[in-house]
Design an enzyme around this catalytic site. Structure first.
Site, mmCIF file in Angstrom:
data_model
loop_
_atom_site.group_PDB
_atom_site.id
_atom_site.type_symbol
_atom_site.label_atom_id
_atom_site.label_comp_id
_atom_site.label_asym_id
_atom_site.label_seq_id
_atom_site.Cartn_x
_atom_site.Cartn_y
_atom_site.Cartn_z
ATOM 1 N N ASN A 153 -3.357 -12.717 16.137
ATOM 2 C CA ASN A 153 -4.299 -11.608 16.201
ATOM 3 C C ASN A 153 -5.136 -11.788 17.460
ATOM 4 O O ASN A 153 -5.566 -12.909 17.761
ATOM 5 C CB ASN A 153 -5.218 -11.652 14.949
ATOM 6 C CG ASN A 153 -5.939 -10.342 14.694
ATOM 7 O OD1 ASN A 153 -6.509 -9.747 15.606
ATOM 8 N ND2 ASN A 153 -5.912 -9.895 13.452
ATOM 9 N N SER B 85 -6.938 -7.466 9.616
ATOM 10 C CA SER B 85 -8.332 -7.902 9.625
ATOM 11 C C SER B 85 -8.631 -8.740 8.387
ATOM 12 O O SER B 85 -9.662 -9.398 8.315
ATOM 13 C CB SER B 85 -9.262 -6.685 9.675
ATOM 14 O OG SER B 85 -9.013 -5.841 8.561
ATOM 15 N N HIS C 277 0.809 -1.215 0.000
ATOM 16 C CA HIS C 277 0.000 0.000 0.000
ATOM 17 C C HIS C 277 0.845 1.269 0.000
ATOM 18 O O HIS C 277 0.355 2.342 0.367
ATOM 19 C CB HIS C 277 -0.972 -0.017 1.186
ATOM 20 C CG HIS C 277 -2.019 -1.091 1.050
ATOM 21 N ND1 HIS C 277 -2.783 -1.544 2.110
ATOM 22 C CD2 HIS C 277 -2.425 -1.818 -0.025
ATOM 23 C CE1 HIS C 277 -3.621 -2.496 1.680
ATOM 24 N NE2 HIS C 277 -3.405 -2.679 0.402
HETATM 25 P P1 OAD Z 1 -7.216 -3.191 10.267
HETATM 26 O O1 OAD Z 1 -7.332 -1.972 11.121
HETATM 27 O O2 OAD Z 1 -8.321 -3.512 9.333
HETATM 28 O O3 OAD Z 1 -7.039 -4.439 11.194
HETATM 29 C C1 OAD Z 1 -6.128 -4.442 12.243
HETATM 30 C C2 OAD Z 1 -6.087 -5.837 12.791
HETATM 31 O O4 OAD Z 1 -5.077 -5.868 13.788
HETATM 32 C C3 OAD Z 1 -7.393 -6.301 13.442
HETATM 33 O O5 OAD Z 1 -7.700 -7.616 13.007
HETATM 34 C C4 OAD Z 1 -7.045 -6.277 14.937
HETATM 35 O O6 OAD Z 1 -7.742 -7.295 15.654
HETATM 36 C C5 OAD Z 1 -5.587 -6.567 14.899
HETATM 37 N N1 OAD Z 1 -4.811 -6.069 16.057
HETATM 38 C C6 OAD Z 1 -5.079 -5.002 16.846
HETATM 39 N N2 OAD Z 1 -4.123 -4.872 17.780
HETATM 40 C C7 OAD Z 1 -3.235 -5.862 17.565
HETATM 41 C C8 OAD Z 1 -2.022 -6.270 18.191
HETATM 42 N N3 OAD Z 1 -1.522 -5.596 19.229
HETATM 43 N N4 OAD Z 1 -1.375 -7.361 17.709
HETATM 44 C C9 OAD Z 1 -1.874 -8.050 16.651
HETATM 45 N N5 OAD Z 1 -3.010 -7.715 16.024
HETATM 46 C C10 OAD Z 1 -3.681 -6.636 16.467
HETATM 47 O O7 OAD Z 1 -5.816 -3.053 9.508
HETATM 48 P P2 OAD Z 1 -5.338 -3.812 8.197
HETATM 49 O O8 OAD Z 1 -5.785 -5.218 8.180
HETATM 50 O O9 OAD Z 1 -3.891 -3.507 8.083
HETATM 51 O O10 OAD Z 1 -5.441 0.101 3.228
HETATM 52 O O11 OAD Z 1 -6.106 -3.013 7.084
HETATM 53 C C11 OAD Z 1 -5.874 -3.299 5.759
HETATM 54 C C12 OAD Z 1 -5.947 -2.063 4.935
HETATM 55 O O12 OAD Z 1 -7.185 -1.395 5.149
HETATM 56 C C13 OAD Z 1 -4.942 -1.008 5.263
HETATM 57 O O13 OAD Z 1 -3.666 -1.235 4.698
HETATM 58 C C14 OAD Z 1 -5.551 0.223 4.658
HETATM 59 C C15 OAD Z 1 -6.991 0.044 5.078
HETATM 60 O O14 OAD Z 1 -7.928 0.522 4.198
HETATM 61 C C16 OAD Z 1 -5.087 1.170 2.519
HETATM 62 O O15 OAD Z 1 -4.810 2.238 3.043
HETATM 63 C C17 OAD Z 1 -5.042 0.930 1.055
#
Ligand code: OAD
Length: 242
Positions: A214, A190, A119
């Site tokens: 997670n 997520s 990204h």
């Molecule tokens: P999300 O905010 O969707 O998800 C974060 C994940 O991290 C969730 O499943 C939480 O349960 C988990 N989480 C929270 N705290 C944590 C910890 N301390 N250790 C491990 N896990 C933890 O973020 P992404 O999956 O990265 O895209 O989101 C994907 C994309 O959505 C991003 O890159 C962004 C957004 O739209 C763009 O900007 C193109």
């Protein structure tokens, strides 16, 4: 056998590892995740306004200043124990590849040497009109946003906004690595945003073992050989102490 023990065994015997990360891996560095209902980055903002080209064109200085604030925040934080554990694991497992959805550069700061940024990276900027200029370490001038040194158009953050394609070579290499690895460690995502979220499923289809780390359930758990609940900075140092 506990999930954690199974995960440790899978990691110990794996030869080609891909670590696929999302915002959760940086949570304990103090960078809010996207979908966290209370503290998520988007909670106080309208994504249409801040993370689309249309929003940027409508109000370039608002969007530029918001990214500048995020950049300052990232500069102030440090990689956490999860980033460091992944960098250490690379030294034990040469060829390990990190595929991240994060734009914060913390994997590299922790010492990971092979990182695919699906990204983009918030520390880089590029020309809004696509004249080809991409810069890291540009000169901020009095304008917000500053201008492209080649064509004079506004500079924008080199991140993937809603509705935009992922950088093609990065995505292709990540897809290839998913198909070729024998283990994919999926940390802090997520797994809702495609096409990135497809990677663990592609790895599993190609025969790789998938491990999720997670605190919350995710759609990847369904295909995971081991699901280790917990915070990345607590779990990963244990999983990777080979
Ligand atoms: P999300 O905010 O969707 O998800 C974060 C994940 O991290 C969730 O499943 C939480 O349960 C988990 N989480 C929270 N705290 C944590 C910890 N301390 N250790 C491990 N896990 C933890 O973020 P992404 O999956 O990265 O895209 O989101 C994907 C994309 O959505 C991003 O890159 C962004 C957004 O739209 C763009 O900007 C193109």
């Amino acid at each position: 056998m506990t999930a954690e023990r199974r995960a440790r065994e899978l990691i110990a015997k794996a030869a080609r590892i891909v670590v696929f990360t999302g915002a959760g891996v940086s949570a304990e560095s103090g960078i809010p995740t996207f979908r966290d209902a209370l503290t998520g980055l988007w909670a106080n903002y309208d994504p249409e306004q801040l993370a689309t080209e249309q929003g940027f064109r409508a109000n370039p200085s608002l969007v530029w200043d918001w990214y500048a604030e995020r950049r300052r925040r990232i500069a102030d934080v440090q990689p956490n124990a999860a980033h460091h554990a992944i960098a250490r694991l690379e030294r034990a497992k040469p060829g390990l590849l990190v595929v991240t959805q994060n734009v914060d550069g913390l994997h590299q700061r922790a010492g990971s040497t092979d990182v695919i940024e699906l990204h983009g990276n918030i520390l880089r900027v590029k020309c809004l009109e696509g004249c080809g200029v991409v810069q890291q370490g540009w000169q901020d001038d009095e304008r917000s946003p500053p201008r492209c040194p080649r064509c004079g158009a506004p500079l924008r953050p080199d991140v993937v906004w809603f509705g935009e394609y992922l950088p093609e070579s990065a995505l292709l290499r990540a897809q290839q690595a998913a198909a070729d690895c024998d283990l994919m460690l999926v940390v802090g995502t997520s797994a809702l945003v495609y096409p990135a979220a497809e990677l663990p499923f592609a790895a599993a289809r190609a025969g790789a073992a998938v491990i999720t780390v997670n605190p919350e359930p995710t759609p990847v758990d369904e295909i995971a050989a081991a699901r280790v609940p917990g915070k990345a900075a607590e779990v990963l140092p244990r999983l990777t102490a080979l």
